[in-house]
Design a protein around this motif. Structure first.
Motif, PDB file in Angstrom:
ATOM      1  N   THR A  83      41.438  92.433  69.686  1.00 36.04           N
ATOM      2  CA  THR A  83      40.608  91.921  70.782  1.00 36.04           C
ATOM      3  C   THR A  83      41.226  92.799  71.705  1.00 36.04           C
ATOM      4  OG1 THR A  83      41.145  89.698  69.843  1.00 36.04           O
ATOM      5  CG2 THR A  83      40.980  90.278  72.185  1.00 36.04           C
ATOM      6  N   VAL A  84      39.952  92.823  72.677  1.00 35.79           N
ATOM      7  CA  VAL A  84      40.171  93.464  73.820  1.00 35.79           C
ATOM      8  C   VAL A  84      40.001  92.983  74.696  1.00 35.79           C
ATOM      9  CG1 VAL A  84      38.089  95.345  75.085  1.00 35.79           C
ATOM     10  CG2 VAL A  84      38.285  95.984  72.599  1.00 35.79           C
ATOM     11  N   GLU A  85      40.639  92.815  76.014  1.00 34.28           N
ATOM     12  CA  GLU A  85      40.916  92.012  76.849  1.00 34.28           C
ATOM     13  C   GLU A  85      40.419  93.418  77.791  1.00 34.28           C
ATOM     14  OE1 GLU A  85      41.349  88.767  77.890  1.00 34.28           O
ATOM     15  OE2 GLU A  85      41.086  89.237  75.866  1.00 34.28           O
ATOM     16  N   ALA A  86      39.335  93.056  79.238  1.00 33.56           N
ATOM     17  CA  ALA A  86      39.502  94.062  80.269  1.00 33.56           C
ATOM     18  C   ALA A  86      39.220  93.557  81.185  1.00 33.56           C
ATOM     19  CB  ALA A  86      38.108  94.887  80.291  1.00 33.56           C
ATOM     20  N   LEU A  87      38.566  94.232  82.913  1.00 35.55           N
ATOM     21  CA  LEU A  87      38.671  93.681  83.949  1.00 35.55           C
ATOM     22  C   LEU A  87      37.343  95.089  84.435  1.00 35.55           C
ATOM     23  CD1 LEU A  87      42.205  93.241  84.785  1.00 35.55           C
ATOM     24  CD2 LEU A  87      40.208  91.359  84.652  1.00 35.55           C
ATOM     25  N   VAL A  88      35.917  94.601  84.639  1.00 34.88           N
ATOM     26  CA  VAL A  88      35.529  95.285  85.256  1.00 34.88           C
ATOM     27  C   VAL A  88      35.844  95.016  86.914  1.00 34.88           C
ATOM     28  CG1 VAL A  88      32.484  95.822  85.593  1.00 34.88           C
ATOM     29  CG2 VAL A  88      33.686  94.195  83.717  1.00 34.88           C
ATOM     30  N   VAL A  89      35.705  96.220  87.354  1.00 35.50           N
ATOM     31  CA  VAL A  89      35.588  96.006  88.749  1.00 35.50           C
ATOM     32  C   VAL A  89      34.929  97.058  89.709  1.00 35.50           C
ATOM     33  CG1 VAL A  89      37.284  96.513  90.872  1.00 35.50           C
ATOM     34  CG2 VAL A  89      38.075  95.504  88.864  1.00 35.50           C
ATOM     35  N   PHE A 123      41.168  98.341  83.701  1.00 36.62           N
ATOM     36  CA  PHE A 123      41.659  98.130  83.141  1.00 36.62           C
ATOM     37  C   PHE A 123      41.575  97.263  81.971  1.00 36.62           C
ATOM     38  CE2 PHE A 123      44.501  94.934  81.817  1.00 36.62           C
ATOM     39  CZ  PHE A 123      46.245  96.023  81.105  1.00 36.62           C
ATOM     40  N   HIS A 124      41.975  97.505  80.578  1.00 33.71           N
ATOM     41  CA  HIS A 124      41.764  97.449  79.277  1.00 33.71           C
ATOM     42  C   HIS A 124      43.085  97.959  78.302  1.00 33.71           C
ATOM     43  CE1 HIS A 124      41.604 101.460  78.070  1.00 33.71           C
ATOM     44  NE2 HIS A 124      41.902 101.238  76.938  1.00 33.71           N
ATOM     45  N   ALA A 125      43.245  96.076  77.971  1.00 35.78           N
ATOM     46  CA  ALA A 125      43.855  96.339  76.693  1.00 35.78           C
ATOM     47  C   ALA A 125      43.579  96.194  75.663  1.00 35.78           C
ATOM     48  CB  ALA A 125      45.202  95.078  77.615  1.00 35.78           C
ATOM     49  N   VAL A 126      44.189  96.816  74.563  1.00 38.59           N
ATOM     50  CA  VAL A 126      43.464  96.021  73.174  1.00 38.59           C
ATOM     51  C   VAL A 126      44.415  95.100  71.893  1.00 38.59           C
ATOM     52  CG1 VAL A 126      42.877  96.901  70.942  1.00 38.59           C
ATOM     53  CG2 VAL A 126      42.010  97.875  73.864  1.00 38.59           C
ATOM     54  N   THR A 127      44.573  94.470  71.567  1.00 35.47           N
ATOM     55  CA  THR A 127      45.420  94.005  70.415  1.00 35.47           C
ATOM     56  C   THR A 127      45.142  93.867  69.733  1.00 35.47           C
ATOM     57  OG1 THR A 127      44.613  91.699  70.359  1.00 35.47           O
ATOM     58  CG2 THR A 127      46.109  91.847  72.739  1.00 35.47           C
ATOM     59  N   SER A 128      46.110  94.356  68.109  1.00 41.45           N
ATOM     60  CA  SER A 128      45.883  93.708  66.845  1.00 41.45           C
ATOM     61  C   SER A 128      46.333  92.597  66.582  1.00 41.45           C
ATOM     62  CB  SER A 128      47.309  94.969  66.500  1.00 41.45           C
ATOM     63  OG  SER A 128      47.306  94.983  64.850  1.00 41.45           O
ATOM     64  N   ARG A 129      45.072  91.914  65.569  1.00 39.39           N
ATOM     65  CA  ARG A 129      45.488  90.282  65.903  1.00 39.39           C
ATOM     66  C   ARG A 129      44.927  90.015  64.154  1.00 39.39           C
ATOM     67  NH1 ARG A 129      40.176  87.017  65.351  1.00 39.39           N
ATOM     68  NH2 ARG A 129      39.181  89.127  65.407  1.00 39.39           N
ATOM     69  N   THR A 130      46.348  88.836  63.737  1.00 37.67           N
ATOM     70  CA  THR A 130      46.184  88.970  62.676  1.00 37.67           C
ATOM     71  C   THR A 130      45.705  87.293  62.187  1.00 37.67           C
ATOM     72  OG1 THR A 130      48.575  89.802  62.441  1.00 37.67           O
ATOM     73  CG2 THR A 130      47.795  88.011  60.659  1.00 37.67           C
ATOM     74  N   VAL A 131      45.196  87.110  61.294  1.00 37.14           N
ATOM     75  CA  VAL A 131      44.392  86.591  60.861  1.00 37.14           C
ATOM     76  C   VAL A 131      44.321  85.409  60.048  1.00 37.14           C
ATOM     77  CG1 VAL A 131      41.998  86.849  61.924  1.00 37.14           C
ATOM     78  CG2 VAL A 131      42.250  87.300  60.011  1.00 37.14           C
ATOM     79  N   LEU A 162      24.130  94.599  81.108  1.00 39.31           N
ATOM     80  CA  LEU A 162      23.940  93.267  81.254  1.00 39.31           C
ATOM     81  C   LEU A 162      24.105  93.150  83.066  1.00 39.31           C
ATOM     82  CD1 LEU A 162      26.733  92.425  78.913  1.00 39.31           C
ATOM     83  CD2 LEU A 162      24.575  91.829  78.915  1.00 39.31           C
ATOM     84  N   GLY A 163      24.023  94.206  84.128  1.00 37.30           N
ATOM     85  CA  GLY A 163      24.487  93.847  85.133  1.00 37.30           C
ATOM     86  C   GLY A 163      25.726  92.761  85.893  1.00 37.30           C
ATOM     87  N   TYR A 164      26.998  93.580  84.999  1.00 41.19           N
ATOM     88  CA  TYR A 164      27.371  92.503  84.783  1.00 41.19           C
ATOM     89  C   TYR A 164      29.002  93.999  85.837  1.00 41.19           C
ATOM     90  CZ  TYR A 164      32.051  90.042  84.230  1.00 41.19           C
ATOM     91  OH  TYR A 164      32.752  89.231  83.958  1.00 41.19           O
ATOM     92  N   THR A 165      29.263  93.222  86.818  1.00 41.53           N
ATOM     93  CA  THR A 165      29.249  94.373  88.350  1.00 41.53           C
ATOM     94  C   THR A 165      30.688  94.162  88.440  1.00 41.53           C
ATOM     95  OG1 THR A 165      29.284  93.450  90.202  1.00 41.53           O
ATOM     96  CG2 THR A 165      27.977  96.047  89.257  1.00 41.53           C
ATOM     97  N   HIS A 166      31.517  92.942  87.840  1.00 38.18           N
ATOM     98  CA  HIS A 166      32.666  92.220  88.885  1.00 38.18           C
ATOM     99  C   HIS A 166      33.171  90.895  87.889  1.00 38.18           C
ATOM    100  CE1 HIS A 166      31.869  94.158  92.241  1.00 38.18           C
ATOM    101  NE2 HIS A 166      33.160  94.295  92.644  1.00 38.18           N
ATOM    102  N   GLY A 167      34.622  91.204  87.423  1.00 36.77           N
ATOM    103  CA  GLY A 167      35.015  89.852  86.410  1.00 36.77           C
ATOM    104  C   GLY A 167      35.705  90.756  85.287  1.00 36.77           C
ATOM    105  N   PRO A 168      36.324  89.802  84.310  1.00 37.24           N
ATOM    106  CA  PRO A 168      36.716  89.734  83.197  1.00 37.24           C
ATOM    107  C   PRO A 168      36.237  89.777  82.034  1.00 37.24           C
ATOM    108  CG  PRO A 168      37.057  87.282  83.659  1.00 37.24           C
ATOM    109  CD  PRO A 168      36.316  88.278  84.643  1.00 37.24           C
ATOM    110  N   LEU A 169      36.431  90.736  81.036  1.00 37.07           N
ATOM    111  CA  LEU A 169      35.748  90.092  79.358  1.00 37.07           C
ATOM    112  C   LEU A 169      36.532  90.519  78.383  1.00 37.07           C
ATOM    113  CD1 LEU A 169      33.744  93.754  79.714  1.00 37.07           C
ATOM    114  CD2 LEU A 169      32.703  91.543  79.675  1.00 37.07           C
TER     115      LEU A 169
END
Length: 405
Positions: free
Chosen positions: A192-198, A204-212, A248-255
């Protein structure tokens, strides 16, 4: 006092309400369920569906204290978030293209293909003979998913083409639009990837290893950091996120994105949402890196620019607390002792004694989650084992503790 409208009161959003209050904001929870977990921690409750922007604006007509609209942990309210931001003329519009790619998995697949990102075969549409014919050309096993659900709801493993009709029936029950996507199954490491677009950049981005959980449900049971991606793969990921945001024209926000590092070494992006992830991901990222994703999201939503100073990654994980079967929760044992463990950063419980709980077949059926952090991976896994052994969720018939995933 400045107020934030927060769309959704599900368990994955509870941390957002707490952090908003710590930052000095009043919180207005919008949810059709009076018993939603976040209702109890919000300052105000509007009992309206997050899919109904006109009803929300009517309920909050004349308010001059609203400075931001958030939609954490669920895609369902993103279209409403975009509409409310425009209605109240707030900072940082949410582009329609970002909403569509977040709320329709087939749109995101088309986006990845159009950008020539690592991809895999899929087909989408309304269940029927035409879609079944197209799907039979895929490699099996495959996954059948509603195009517009989250939290693993309606995801069905399909081992052979002969099971397509049954899989369509199971998946379509969770699709508001009545459409599904059939995707070739990717074997590899779930991420899973968590990121911030500014200002249009991946700040910033962070990657987690995910167990399902195993098939047929594929529900997340844990996230671990660091994920230890190869350096070239991490650099390629940032490039992919940058190109997607620009398109996407997405310039500010989380992903937030689900991804798979395939056995062929390619990094495949599975689906995205223009929001933060649920399941304690924000708390996990903060424990591991020191970066306050929720605070940054609030800064961006209210027109500010977050200051991001990540620290070296500290071994951390979030573990979902859940049951392997349904029943009435008689009692929860060991809460105080586990909460006092030095490695425990956060312990949330969402199920109350005496209530009915479900087997963990959807993300919304978790009983809570536990965030841990330690100096070394070995200490982290030791602490997780101790916490799992110390917490006991006892159900009736029979009166015994359920095993945690």
């Amino acid at each position: 006092m400045k107020s934030l409208v927060i769309l959704g009161g599900a368990d994955g959003a509870v941390g957002t309400y707490h952090r908003a209050r710590e930052l000095g904001y009043r919180t207005i929870c919008v949810d059709f369920r009076a018993a939603a977990p976040a209702v109890a921690v919000a300052d105000e409750f509007v009992q309206v569906s997050v899919r109904a922007p006109e009803q929300i604006t009517a309920a909050l007509a004349g308010r001059e204290d609203i400075v931001g609209v958030l939609c954490p942990a669920s895609d369902v309210g993103l279209a409403t978030q975009a509409a409310l931001i425009e209605h109240w003329d707030l900072a940082r519009r949410l582009p329609d293209a970002a909403v569509s790619a977040s709320m329709d998995k087939s749109v995101f697949r088309f986006l990845c293909d159009s950008l020539d990102l690592p991809s895999y075969a899929s087909v989408a549409g309304s269940p029927g003979p035409e879609l079944a014919t197209a799907a039979r050309r895929l490699r099996f096993p495959a996954l059948v998913k509603p195009v517009d659900s989250s939290g693993s709801r309606g995801v069905v493993a399909c081992a052979t083409p002969g099971r397509l009709a049954e899989a369509f029936t199971e998946a379509i029950a969770f699709s508001p639009s009545g459409r599904v996507v059939v995707e070739e199954f990717l074997d590899g490491t779930h991420l899973t990837v968590e990121a911030l677009v500014v200002d249009g950049e991946i700040a910033f981005h962070a990657v987690t290893s995910r167990t399902v959980t195993p098939p047929p449900f594929f529900v997340t049971t844990a996230h671990v950091m660091p994920a230890d991606l190869p350096e070239h793969t991490d650099a390629h990921l940032v490039d992919m996120l940058t190109r997607i945001s620009a398109e996407l024209g997405y310039t500010h926000g989380p992903l937030t994105l689900d991804a798979v590092l395939g056995r062929d070494g390619e990094l495949y992006l599975i689906e995205m949402a223009a929001r933060l992830g649920g399941n304690g991901l924000s708390e996990l990222v903060q424990a591991a890196t020191g970066v306050d994703l929720v605070g940054a999201m609030i800064d961006l939503a209210t027109g500010g620019t977050p200051v991001l100073t990540p620290a070296p990654i500290r071994p951390s994980l979030v573990h979902m607390l859940a049951s392997d079967r349904a029943g009435h929760l008689v009692r929860v044992e060991g809460v105080a002792a586990v909460a006092e463990m030095p490695e425990v950063v956060r312990l949330y419980l969402f199920a109350e004694e005496g209530t009915h709980v479900h087997a963990y077949e959807q993300a919304g059926y978790k009983l809570g989650y536990l965030v841990l952090s330690a100096d070394t991976p070995w200490e982290l896994w030791q602490a997780e084992g101790a916490a799992r052994a110390g917490l006991r969720f006892v159900l009736d018939a029979p009166d015994m503790a359920v095993p945690l995933p």
